[in-house]
Scaffold this motif. Structure first.
Motif, mmCIF file in Angstrom:
data_model
loop_
_atom_site.group_PDB
_atom_site.id
_atom_site.type_symbol
_atom_site.label_atom_id
_atom_site.label_comp_id
_atom_site.label_asym_id
_atom_site.label_seq_id
_atom_site.Cartn_x
_atom_site.Cartn_y
_atom_site.Cartn_z
ATOM 1 N N ASP A 98 33.956 52.785 45.811
ATOM 2 C CA ASP A 98 35.331 51.990 45.982
ATOM 3 C C ASP A 98 35.341 50.902 47.228
ATOM 4 O O ASP A 98 36.251 50.127 47.211
ATOM 5 N N ASP A 99 34.260 50.895 48.027
ATOM 6 C CA ASP A 99 34.513 50.215 49.019
ATOM 7 C C ASP A 99 34.058 48.669 48.969
ATOM 8 O O ASP A 99 32.991 48.576 48.437
ATOM 9 N N VAL A 100 34.938 47.635 49.218
ATOM 10 C CA VAL A 100 34.543 46.338 49.233
ATOM 11 C C VAL A 100 34.800 45.748 50.318
ATOM 12 O O VAL A 100 35.723 46.076 51.203
ATOM 13 N N ALA A 101 33.956 44.494 50.747
ATOM 14 C CA ALA A 101 33.909 43.895 51.882
ATOM 15 C C ALA A 101 34.535 42.534 51.494
ATOM 16 O O ALA A 101 33.789 41.977 50.573
ATOM 17 N N MET A 102 35.408 41.639 51.950
ATOM 18 C CA MET A 102 35.972 40.373 51.571
ATOM 19 C C MET A 102 36.219 39.608 52.567
ATOM 20 O O MET A 102 36.867 40.015 53.647
ATOM 21 N N ILE A 103 35.432 38.360 52.753
ATOM 22 C CA ILE A 103 35.704 37.187 53.783
ATOM 23 C C ILE A 103 36.275 36.142 53.113
ATOM 24 O O ILE A 103 36.073 35.873 52.001
ATOM 25 N N SER A 104 37.098 35.240 53.781
ATOM 26 C CA SER A 104 37.597 33.939 53.280
ATOM 27 C C SER A 104 37.718 32.926 54.120
ATOM 28 O O SER A 104 38.225 33.301 55.235
ATOM 29 N N VAL A 105 37.610 31.887 53.607
ATOM 30 C CA VAL A 105 37.820 30.664 54.762
ATOM 31 C C VAL A 105 39.094 30.395 54.636
ATOM 32 O O VAL A 105 40.030 30.286 53.790
ATOM 33 N N ALA A 106 39.571 30.022 55.986
ATOM 34 C CA ALA A 106 41.165 29.371 56.363
ATOM 35 C C ALA A 106 41.466 28.290 55.828
ATOM 36 O O ALA A 106 41.718 27.316 56.469
ATOM 37 N N ASP A 107 41.370 27.996 54.451
ATOM 38 C CA ASP A 107 41.810 26.692 54.062
ATOM 39 C C ASP A 107 42.229 27.149 52.618
ATOM 40 O O ASP A 107 42.101 28.285 51.871
ATOM 41 N N ALA A 108 43.051 26.157 51.727
ATOM 42 C CA ALA A 108 43.626 26.290 50.565
ATOM 43 C C ALA A 108 42.981 27.291 49.652
ATOM 44 O O ALA A 108 43.520 28.230 49.223
ATOM 45 N N PHE A 109 41.613 26.811 49.110
ATOM 46 C CA PHE A 109 41.073 27.538 48.092
ATOM 47 C C PHE A 109 40.961 29.103 48.702
ATOM 48 O O PHE A 109 41.040 30.068 47.681
ATOM 49 N N GLY A 110 40.534 29.161 49.759
ATOM 50 C CA GLY A 110 39.923 30.571 50.408
ATOM 51 C C GLY A 110 41.227 31.443 50.437
ATOM 52 O O GLY A 110 41.323 32.582 49.894
ATOM 53 N N ILE A 111 42.266 30.747 50.881
ATOM 54 C CA ILE A 111 43.583 31.507 51.096
ATOM 55 C C ILE A 111 44.272 32.167 49.888
ATOM 56 O O ILE A 111 44.691 33.199 49.398
ATOM 57 N N ASP A 112 44.295 31.146 48.982
ATOM 58 C CA ASP A 112 45.013 31.454 47.624
ATOM 59 C C ASP A 112 44.127 32.360 46.974
ATOM 60 O O ASP A 112 44.667 33.321 46.387
ATOM 61 N N LEU A 113 42.746 32.145 46.852
ATOM 62 C CA LEU A 113 41.687 33.211 46.143
ATOM 63 C C LEU A 113 41.929 34.536 46.848
ATOM 64 O O LEU A 113 41.839 35.536 45.999
ATOM 65 N N ALA A 114 41.713 34.481 48.042
ATOM 66 C CA ALA A 114 41.711 35.833 48.738
ATOM 67 C C ALA A 114 43.094 36.576 48.429
ATOM 68 O O ALA A 114 43.060 37.871 48.195
ATOM 69 N N GLY A 115 44.159 35.927 48.419
ATOM 70 C CA GLY A 115 45.405 36.495 48.290
ATOM 71 C C GLY A 115 45.392 37.301 46.830
ATOM 72 O O GLY A 115 45.930 38.247 46.625
ATOM 73 N N ALA A 116 44.998 36.362 46.046
ATOM 74 C CA ALA A 116 44.971 36.887 44.497
ATOM 75 C C ALA A 116 43.981 38.103 44.232
ATOM 76 O O ALA A 116 44.325 39.168 43.461
ATOM 77 N N ALA A 117 42.750 38.063 45.070
ATOM 78 C CA ALA A 117 41.719 39.095 44.993
ATOM 79 C C ALA A 117 42.324 40.237 45.562
ATOM 80 O O ALA A 117 42.128 41.371 44.884
ATOM 81 N N ARG A 118 43.055 40.131 46.798
ATOM 82 C CA ARG A 118 43.611 41.346 47.283
ATOM 83 C C ARG A 118 44.344 42.114 46.395
ATOM 84 O O ARG A 118 44.298 43.510 46.438
ATOM 85 N N ARG A 119 45.201 41.495 45.710
ATOM 86 C CA ARG A 119 46.024 42.428 44.770
ATOM 87 C C ARG A 119 45.252 42.879 43.764
ATOM 88 O O ARG A 119 45.477 44.000 43.337
ATOM 89 N N ALA A 120 44.441 41.993 43.430
ATOM 90 C CA ALA A 120 43.568 42.684 41.855
ATOM 91 C C ALA A 120 42.780 43.761 42.644
ATOM 92 O O ALA A 120 42.592 44.794 41.774
ATOM 93 N N PHE A 121 42.109 43.956 43.624
ATOM 94 C CA PHE A 121 41.475 44.791 44.209
ATOM 95 C C PHE A 121 42.285 46.117 44.265
ATOM 96 O O PHE A 121 41.891 47.314 43.925
ATOM 97 N N GLY A 122 43.728 45.848 44.683
ATOM 98 C CA GLY A 122 44.554 46.905 44.634
ATOM 99 C C GLY A 122 44.658 47.654 43.352
ATOM 100 O O GLY A 122 44.924 48.732 43.090
ATOM 101 N N GLU A 123 44.967 46.816 42.271
ATOM 102 C CA GLU A 123 45.234 47.151 41.008
ATOM 103 C C GLU A 123 44.037 48.086 40.297
ATOM 104 O O GLU A 123 44.285 49.101 39.789
ATOM 105 N N TYR A 124 42.924 47.837 40.773
ATOM 106 C CA TYR A 124 41.812 48.423 40.240
ATOM 107 C C TYR A 124 41.300 49.615 41.252
ATOM 108 O O TYR A 124 40.270 50.209 40.817
ATOM 109 N N GLY A 125 42.186 49.666 42.041
ATOM 110 C CA GLY A 125 42.029 51.031 42.940
ATOM 111 C C GLY A 125 40.553 50.753 43.919
ATOM 112 O O GLY A 125 39.912 51.912 43.995
ATOM 113 N N PHE A 126 40.260 49.579 44.189
ATOM 114 C CA PHE A 126 39.497 49.646 45.172
ATOM 115 C C PHE A 126 39.852 49.723 46.747
ATOM 116 O O PHE A 126 40.918 49.459 46.833
ATOM 117 N N ASN A 127 39.011 49.990 47.700
ATOM 118 C CA ASN A 127 39.299 50.123 48.937
ATOM 119 C C ASN A 127 38.704 48.939 49.671
ATOM 120 O O ASN A 127 37.665 48.699 50.122
#
Lengths: 406, 319
Positions: free
Chosen positions: A183-212
């Motif tokens: 269940d454990d996932v590590a995520m890093i993202s670049v502090a710019d448009a693409f990184g922030i938007d995708l990391a935000g969407a991924a964060r929600r999706a990881f939560g929905e799929y029960g990842f930690n």
């Protein structure tokens, strides 16, 4: 009062010349008259790398192919093509000015879009006000649905940021079901448009799929040393980085150097570019990245071969084919409607279906349907894996092969 | 020394009034070109307003320009437009006040480095804020402000700045500034307060730049910190002001006009070699025009005036 007089003359000389540059009225297309295709794109500056990889070679390829056929077919007659190319120098204000020039000064018939989200949004109101079609595969924004409402000629082919992040999480879920990760996932993202938007969407999706999400950090644009980050997540089996090309290379390089070998590894923009596989060769096979192609499809392979033959460089595995397919759709729409009136062409693009490098497509949603947004690197290209309902999905090889010894 | 003739004021108003009619017959490309030109004319004049008399080279133009743009992105849709402009100018002025209090005691070269660092710091601060607080880096500006309205606003701003600059040059403060620029220690001995004078000028110049940024922002639809705080703008402004010549009020504006035409000509005729050609042009400017165009013109003028005098002297000798 000499000063004022001179100042007056300077201003008058300056602004007075501007109207003399002249305005050419738009005429109906005469027989044998050239069709003008114009674009302003980043030939220099920070955007030049992306523009020169994903967009520019496809513009060249498209024009080359039409010229080989004897020109662009409008109203039953092939017209020669005149191309006007400007450099926006990766600057929004320059892009606006150059597009104004293309429309009013050069009187182009077809306007092609610039590279990147910011540039496309900067010139969007201009394209719209003058009724031009703006189709691009390099503007990824969550406002895409709004923008389509606002600008009827806008085709943000790549869709929203969320549509790029969710399939990554779906693949991780698949790997978890197959027992390669927990269940454990590590995520890093670049502090710019693409990184922030995708990391935000991924964060929600990881939560929905029960990842930690055990590690979730952003890093500044331009970061090149990821040693300390990788040291902190050494034992994590699933890793995703929503990165830009320079950092995508640096992260992969650092991971190989420190022998950080997660079972599933996703890298962001750049992973689908030829420069990435040119640099790392076979060592990055089975790494996940953005984009993806249906390598079983003959049309895709044919496109890749022609791209390399005509432009002298390999296509990327993400936005290239999407951009090219949209250009093909536009060309067919022009042939069918027999006009260069952009609003008529746009209407045909939204209602018809087109035979392109991506197969039979419909652009009714103004976005490109059925394109891969995540895939796995294999032999220099990215094999499309997700979203799962896209036809022609390749085989997901798990776990990631270990890095070769350095 | 201090002239009271109204001619320059009337002249500025007359020129601005005439140019205000431009949108009636210019194409939208010409208008876009004029907007770019006016924007740089405002920025270069504002820069020269502070840097001309004080001889401080500021690379922080883009900080204030960016602050203006960001103000529009944040409050543009919730406030009436004049209020937005006012807020932009006030924020720009407030930041300039803090920065000025902290740095205007620094000597020349340190000030340059500081202002360069400041633009990077502001960009990183805004990025940090957007990443960690708003969780979205880009901001959208959907305002129904036409090109013509932007043109008029910039023209009005430029006219006001020019009027202010002429008034300032004729005022006691303007005289004090020239003394300070000449020799600060001497100015202190005269009982002048150099820090106050420099600070006032820096704040005024920064407010103008913030206003320019606010007026221009509706043209881009989308801004992020990399676009709003692009350091290239600061360098362009400096080069324009240096090209024109900083010791006259209209020098920076002349530089901005010439440079905008040059940029346009280069990008139309040499789109692939723009940066290369620009570099060559800069080298030529530095070598051939160390005092700017105005400096060169004045030299030339002085020479032609001297010539008849020497000629008549020779004639006199012969007879």
């Amino acid at each position: 009062m000499k000063l004022t007089r001179r100042q007056t003359m300077a201003s008058l000389a300056g602004l007075g010349v501007a109207p003399m540059l002249g305005l050419r009225p738009k005429k109906a297309l005469a027989s044998g008259a050239p069709v003008k295709i114009g674009y302003a794109i980043s030939l220099t500056g920070p955007n030049a790398g992306g523009a020169g990889t994903t967009i520019l070679p496809n513009y060249h390829l498209w024009v080359h192919e039409m010229r080989e056929k004897g020109g662009i077919l409008v109203n039953g007659e092939r017209h020669p093509i005149e191309v006007i190319e400007y450099d926006d120098r990766s600057n929004s204000e320059e892009a606006v000015r150059a597009v104004e020039r293309l429309i009013n000064q050069d009187g182009v018939d077809i306007l092609l879009a610039p590279w990147g989200t910011a540039m496309n949004l900067a010139v969007g109101p201009l394209f719209d006000r003058n009724g031009f079609i703006q189709a691009t595969s390099t503007a990824i924004t969550d406002r895409a649905p709004d923008l389509i409402q606002r600008w009827p000629g806008f085709f943000p082919l790549s869709g929203t940021a969320a549509s790029w992040a969710t399939p990554v999480v779906e693949l991780m879920n698949e790997a978890r079901e197959a027992g390669h990760i927990d269940d454990d996932v590590a995520m890093i993202s670049v502090a710019d448009a693409f990184g922030i938007d995708l990391a935000g969407a991924a964060r929600r999706a990881f939560g929905e799929y029960g990842f930690n999400l055990v590690y979730d950090r952003t890093y500044p644009v331009g970061t090149q040393d990821f040693s300390s980050i990788l040291a902190e997540i050494r034992n994590v089996k699933a890793f995703a980085s929503f990165s830009y090309p320079p950092d995508t290379v640096a992260i992969t390089d650092n991971a190989q150097l420190h022998d950080f070998n997660p079972n599933v590894m996703y890298v962001g923009i750049g992973g689908a570019f030829p420069m990435f596989t040119d640099r790392f060769g076979e060592s990055v096979d089975t790494v996940l990245t953005h984009g993806g192609l249906n390598m079983a499809d003959e049309r895709t392979r044919d496109y890749l071969a022609r791209h390399e033959e005509v432009t002298g460089r390999r296509a990327d595995s993400a936005g290239s084919i999407v951009m090219y397919a949209a250009l093909q759709a536009m060309e067919q729409a022009i042939e069918r409607t027999g006009t260069l009136d952009n609003s008529v062409i746009a209407e045909e693009m939204k209602t018809g279906t087109f035979d392109t490098a991506l197969g039979e497509i419909s652009l009714a949603s103004q976005m490109m349907p059925d394109i891969f947004k995540v895939g796995q690197i294999r032999d220099g290209y990215v094999v499309g894996l997700g979203p799962q309902d896209v036809p022609g999905r390749g085989e997901f090889i798990m776990p990631k092969q270990p890095w070769p010894a350095r | 020394m201090i002239s009271r003739s109204p001619t320059p004021y009337v002249g500025i108003l007359a020129v601005a009034g005439t140019l205000a009619l431009l949108p009636l017959y210019a194409s939208s490309y010409q208008l876009a070109f004029a907007i770019g030109l006016l924007n740089f004319a405002v920025l270069a004049t504002a820069w020269g307003l502070f840097s001309g008399p004080t001889r401080y080279v500021s690379l922080a133009s883009v900080v204030f320009f960016g602050i203006g743009s960001y103000t529009v992105a944040i409050v543009g849709e919730v406030m009436p437009w004049p209020a937005v402009l006012l807020v932009a100018a006030l924020i720009g002025g407030a930041v300039a006040l803090v920065v000025g209090l902290a740095t205007l005691r620094l000597a020349g070269i340190y000030f340059v480095i500081f202002t360069f660092g400041l633009s990077e710091m502001v960009r990183q601060l805004v990025t940090w804020y957007e990443v960690n607080v708003t969780l979205s880096i880009g901001r959208y500006i959907f305002l129904d402000i036409t090109q013509t309205q932007i043109f008029w606003q910039l023209l009005a701003l430029l006219a006001i700045v020019m009027l202010g600059a002429v008034a300032l040059q004729r005022s006691r403060l303007g005289f004090a500034l020239r003394v300070i620029g000449g020799d600060e220690t001497m100015a202190r001995h005269f009982g002048l307060n150099p820090t106050f004078a420099k600070l006032a000028l820096f704040v005024a110049s920064s407010m103008i730049m913030a206003l320019a940024g606010a007026i221009m922002a509706p043209r881009w639809t989308y801004i992020d910190p990399a676009i709003a705080f692009n350091i290239t703008l600061s360098f362009q402004v400096v080069i324009m002001a240096l090209l024109g010549g900083m010791h006259r009020i209209y020098g920076p504006m002349l530089g901005a006009i010439l440079m905008t035409f040059l940029f346009e000509a280069l990008s139309n005729h040499f789109p692939q070699a723009f940066s290369l050609m620009l570099g060559l042009v800069f080298i030529v400017i530095v070598y051939l025009l160390p005092n700017g165009i105005v400096g060169r013109l004045e030299e030339g003028l002085a020479r032609t005036r001297r010539k008849p005098a020497t000629a008549s002297a020779k004639v006199g000798e012969r007879t």
